[in-house]
Each structure stands twice: as C-alpha cells, then as structure tokens.
Design a protein around this motif. Structure first.
Motif, PDB file in Angstrom:
ATOM      1  N   PHE A   6     135.884  94.623   8.510  1.00 20.13           N
ATOM      2  CA  PHE A   6     135.263  95.670   8.396  1.00 20.13           C
ATOM      3  C   PHE A   6     134.439  95.546   7.122  1.00 20.13           C
ATOM      4  CE2 PHE A   6     136.386  98.379  11.926  1.00 20.13           C
ATOM      5  CZ  PHE A   6     138.052  98.216  11.770  1.00 20.13           C
ATOM      6  N   GLN A   7     134.585  94.657   6.157  1.00 20.44           N
ATOM      7  CA  GLN A   7     133.714  94.205   5.085  1.00 20.44           C
ATOM      8  C   GLN A   7     132.839  93.185   5.066  1.00 20.44           C
ATOM      9  OE1 GLN A   7     134.527  95.636   1.554  1.00 20.44           O
ATOM     10  NE2 GLN A   7     136.004  97.239   2.300  1.00 20.44           N
ATOM     11  N   ARG A   8     132.965  92.418   6.391  1.00 20.51           N
ATOM     12  CA  ARG A   8     132.125  91.270   6.483  1.00 20.51           C
ATOM     13  C   ARG A   8     130.410  91.818   6.777  1.00 20.51           C
ATOM     14  NH1 ARG A   8     134.295  89.155  10.973  1.00 20.51           N
ATOM     15  NH2 ARG A   8     133.266  90.327  12.254  1.00 20.51           N
ATOM     16  N   PRO A   9     129.739  91.399   5.648  1.00 16.10           N
ATOM     17  CA  PRO A   9     128.015  91.777   5.716  1.00 16.10           C
ATOM     18  C   PRO A   9     127.619  91.248   7.004  1.00 16.10           C
ATOM     19  CG  PRO A   9     128.851  90.626   3.522  1.00 16.10           C
ATOM     20  CD  PRO A   9     129.947  90.331   4.576  1.00 16.10           C
ATOM     21  N   SER A  10     126.561  92.132   7.361  1.00 12.33           N
ATOM     22  CA  SER A  10     125.982  91.742   8.728  1.00 12.33           C
ATOM     23  C   SER A  10     124.778  91.102   8.469  1.00 12.33           C
ATOM     24  CB  SER A  10     125.827  92.757   9.684  1.00 12.33           C
ATOM     25  OG  SER A  10     125.195  93.950   9.006  1.00 12.33           O
ATOM     26  N   LYS A  11     124.023  91.261   7.229  1.00  9.96           N
ATOM     27  CA  LYS A  11     122.893  90.674   6.984  1.00  9.96           C
ATOM     28  C   LYS A  11     122.797  89.842   5.781  1.00  9.96           C
ATOM     29  CE  LYS A  11     120.848  94.834   8.884  1.00  9.96           C
ATOM     30  NZ  LYS A  11     120.435  96.469   8.544  1.00  9.96           N
ATOM     31  N   GLU A  12     121.624  88.825   5.538  1.00 13.84           N
ATOM     32  CA  GLU A  12     121.641  88.131   4.483  1.00 13.84           C
ATOM     33  C   GLU A  12     121.645  88.769   3.231  1.00 13.84           C
ATOM     34  OE1 GLU A  12     118.640  84.888   2.817  1.00 13.84           O
ATOM     35  OE2 GLU A  12     118.342  85.321   4.907  1.00 13.84           O
ATOM     36  N   LEU A  13     120.995  89.757   2.983  1.00 16.49           N
ATOM     37  CA  LEU A  13     120.911  90.550   1.666  1.00 16.49           C
ATOM     38  C   LEU A  13     122.211  91.178   1.403  1.00 16.49           C
ATOM     39  CD1 LEU A  13     119.349  91.687  -0.513  1.00 16.49           C
ATOM     40  CD2 LEU A  13     118.612  93.598   0.747  1.00 16.49           C
ATOM     41  N   GLU A  14     123.039  91.674   2.462  1.00 19.64           N
ATOM     42  CA  GLU A  14     124.080  92.291   2.217  1.00 19.64           C
ATOM     43  C   GLU A  14     125.357  91.143   1.905  1.00 19.64           C
ATOM     44  OE1 GLU A  14     125.261  94.364   5.740  1.00 19.64           O
ATOM     45  OE2 GLU A  14     123.885  96.085   5.352  1.00 19.64           O
ATOM     46  N   ALA A  62     127.339  91.138  -1.647  1.00 18.58           N
ATOM     47  CA  ALA A  62     128.750  90.911  -1.517  1.00 18.58           C
ATOM     48  C   ALA A  62     129.299  89.805  -2.414  1.00 18.58           C
ATOM     49  CB  ALA A  62     129.269  90.856  -0.034  1.00 18.58           C
ATOM     50  N   ALA A  63     128.384  88.766  -2.497  1.00 15.58           N
ATOM     51  CA  ALA A  63     128.676  87.369  -3.353  1.00 15.58           C
ATOM     52  C   ALA A  63     128.562  87.904  -4.954  1.00 15.58           C
ATOM     53  CB  ALA A  63     127.901  86.410  -2.888  1.00 15.58           C
ATOM     54  N   LEU A  64     127.455  88.618  -5.130  1.00 13.18           N
ATOM     55  CA  LEU A  64     127.262  89.232  -6.672  1.00 13.18           C
ATOM     56  C   LEU A  64     128.541  90.030  -6.947  1.00 13.18           C
ATOM     57  CD1 LEU A  64     125.648  89.557  -9.040  1.00 13.18           C
ATOM     58  CD2 LEU A  64     124.671  91.490  -8.004  1.00 13.18           C
ATOM     59  N   LYS A  65     128.805  90.994  -6.125  1.00 16.75           N
ATOM     60  CA  LYS A  65     129.868  91.920  -6.419  1.00 16.75           C
ATOM     61  C   LYS A  65     131.084  91.058  -6.777  1.00 16.75           C
ATOM     62  CE  LYS A  65     132.720  95.563  -4.391  1.00 16.75           C
ATOM     63  NZ  LYS A  65     132.807  96.636  -3.369  1.00 16.75           N
ATOM     64  N   ALA A  66     131.592  89.918  -5.882  1.00 17.04           N
ATOM     65  CA  ALA A  66     132.733  89.305  -5.938  1.00 17.04           C
ATOM     66  C   ALA A  66     132.692  88.594  -7.349  1.00 17.04           C
ATOM     67  CB  ALA A  66     132.912  88.578  -4.842  1.00 17.04           C
ATOM     68  N   HIS A  67     131.471  88.047  -7.574  1.00 15.08           N
ATOM     69  CA  HIS A  67     131.366  87.297  -8.778  1.00 15.08           C
ATOM     70  C   HIS A  67     131.535  88.118 -10.285  1.00 15.08           C
ATOM     71  CE1 HIS A  67     129.977  84.489 -11.910  1.00 15.08           C
ATOM     72  NE2 HIS A  67     129.177  85.243 -12.330  1.00 15.08           N
ATOM     73  N   VAL A  68     131.081  89.379 -10.057  1.00 16.98           N
ATOM     74  CA  VAL A  68     131.059  90.301 -11.238  1.00 16.98           C
ATOM     75  C   VAL A  68     132.426  90.881 -11.595  1.00 16.98           C
ATOM     76  CG1 VAL A  68     130.713  92.674 -11.976  1.00 16.98           C
ATOM     77  CG2 VAL A  68     128.745  91.154 -11.140  1.00 16.98           C
ATOM     78  N   GLU A  69     133.033  91.015 -10.368  1.00 15.94           N
ATOM     79  CA  GLU A  69     134.552  91.622 -10.306  1.00 15.94           C
ATOM     80  C   GLU A  69     135.490  90.532 -10.915  1.00 15.94           C
ATOM     81  OE1 GLU A  69     135.326  93.569  -6.640  1.00 15.94           O
ATOM     82  OE2 GLU A  69     133.982  95.460  -7.303  1.00 15.94           O
ATOM     83  N   ALA A  70     135.254  89.283 -10.422  1.00 14.48           N
ATOM     84  CA  ALA A  70     136.021  88.201 -10.987  1.00 14.48           C
ATOM     85  C   ALA A  70     135.985  87.668 -12.505  1.00 14.48           C
ATOM     86  CB  ALA A  70     135.834  87.115 -10.050  1.00 14.48           C
TER      87      ALA A  70
END
Length: 159
Positions: free
Chosen positions: A82-90, A94-102
């Motif tokens: 359900f979290q898989r982004p469906s578009k390039e921008l998303e 999502a990658a930015l969010k993962a980097h910031v949170e990590a």
C-alpha cells in the motif's frame, strides 16, 4: 472483511481492508484513514469491480472455484504494497523521506526550540526534523536559522 478502493483529495489511489462498510465510515469519521503517499485524511471510496468467480464456470480437476476475497492472493507485506509510490515524483519523495528519517532525529513539536538551541550553541549540532507552525518557522528564518518545509508527513504522524 471488505477491501475498498480509496482516493485522497490529491488524486492518490490506494486500497485498504476494513471489517465492514460501517467500520470504514467510523474510522474515517475519527480521522484515522489517511493516504499513504501524502498523509491526507480527506479520503473517499471509489468504484471498484468485484473479483468473484462463480462456481458455474468450469474449473480444472482438483481446483476449487474462487468464491470469496479471502482466497485472493495478497502480498505478504501489505504495508509495503500500500505504500508503493505509483509515480516518479512520489518515488522521489518516498526516497527523500526514507533518507531524512534514517539520517536525522525526529524532534516533533520541539523543532523550533531544538533548532534555536543548536544555533545558539546550547545543544550540539545534529540533523533534525520535526514540526513548526508558520510563526515559529518565520522567527527562525528571521534569526538566520536555515529551515525548509519537507514534502511529506513524518512516519510518526501517519496511521
């Protein structure tokens, strides 16, 4: 259990399971249904075609006909599904969010206080993210403290 196709006010489409239609209504009214892509709680049900195979159709010997949703294939890790982004921008967000949170510390509503303490040398510098209202953000900027809005809701704020 029933699966609903859902859509947020930003046109992100996703699916989720609920105990019943009335259970969806109660959970939505409580603000507990949010878009996994953007966190919006302005979510509506969309049209969804049922996936039902009747017993009248011929089946191969030894196969049982598909009669209910519980026998449909479901990914083992539904949260990833359900979290898989469906578009390039998303995907980039999502990658930015993962980097910031990590790589950063989440300080929540103490963001302005923590940023100011680091700027003034009261606290060791580190990478942080959190929440600030507009007045707090403007005050930080006016005092020469660099801040930027993030294009996502922190994981600790989503359901």
């Amino acid at each position: 259990m029933i699966r609903f196709a859902l859509k947020c006010d930003h046109d992100h489409c996703f699916e989720s399971w609920f105990q019943s239609g009335s259970a969806f209504d109660k959970v939505k009214l409580a603000g507990m249904v949010s878009c996994p892509a953007c966190g919006s709680t302005d979510v509506v049900k969309t049209l969804m075609s049922p996936q039902v195979q009747t017993t009248r159709k011929a089946t191969k010997e030894g196969e049982t006909p598909l009669t209910d949703a519980s026998s449909l294939p479901v990914p083992s890790d539904q949260s990833e599904f359900f979290q898989r982004p469906s578009k390039e921008l998303e995907a980039k967000i999502a990658a930015l969010k993962a980097h910031v949170e990590a790589t950063s510390d989440y300080v929540g509503k103490n963001f302005a206080k923590e940023a100011r303490a680091m700027h003034e040398g009261d606290t060791p510098e580190r990478t942080i993210y959190g929440e600030a209202n507009m007045a707090e953000a403007l005050s930080l900027i006016e005092d020469g403290i660099s801040v930027a809005p993030l294009p996502f809701i922190p994981a600790r704020k989503t359901n």
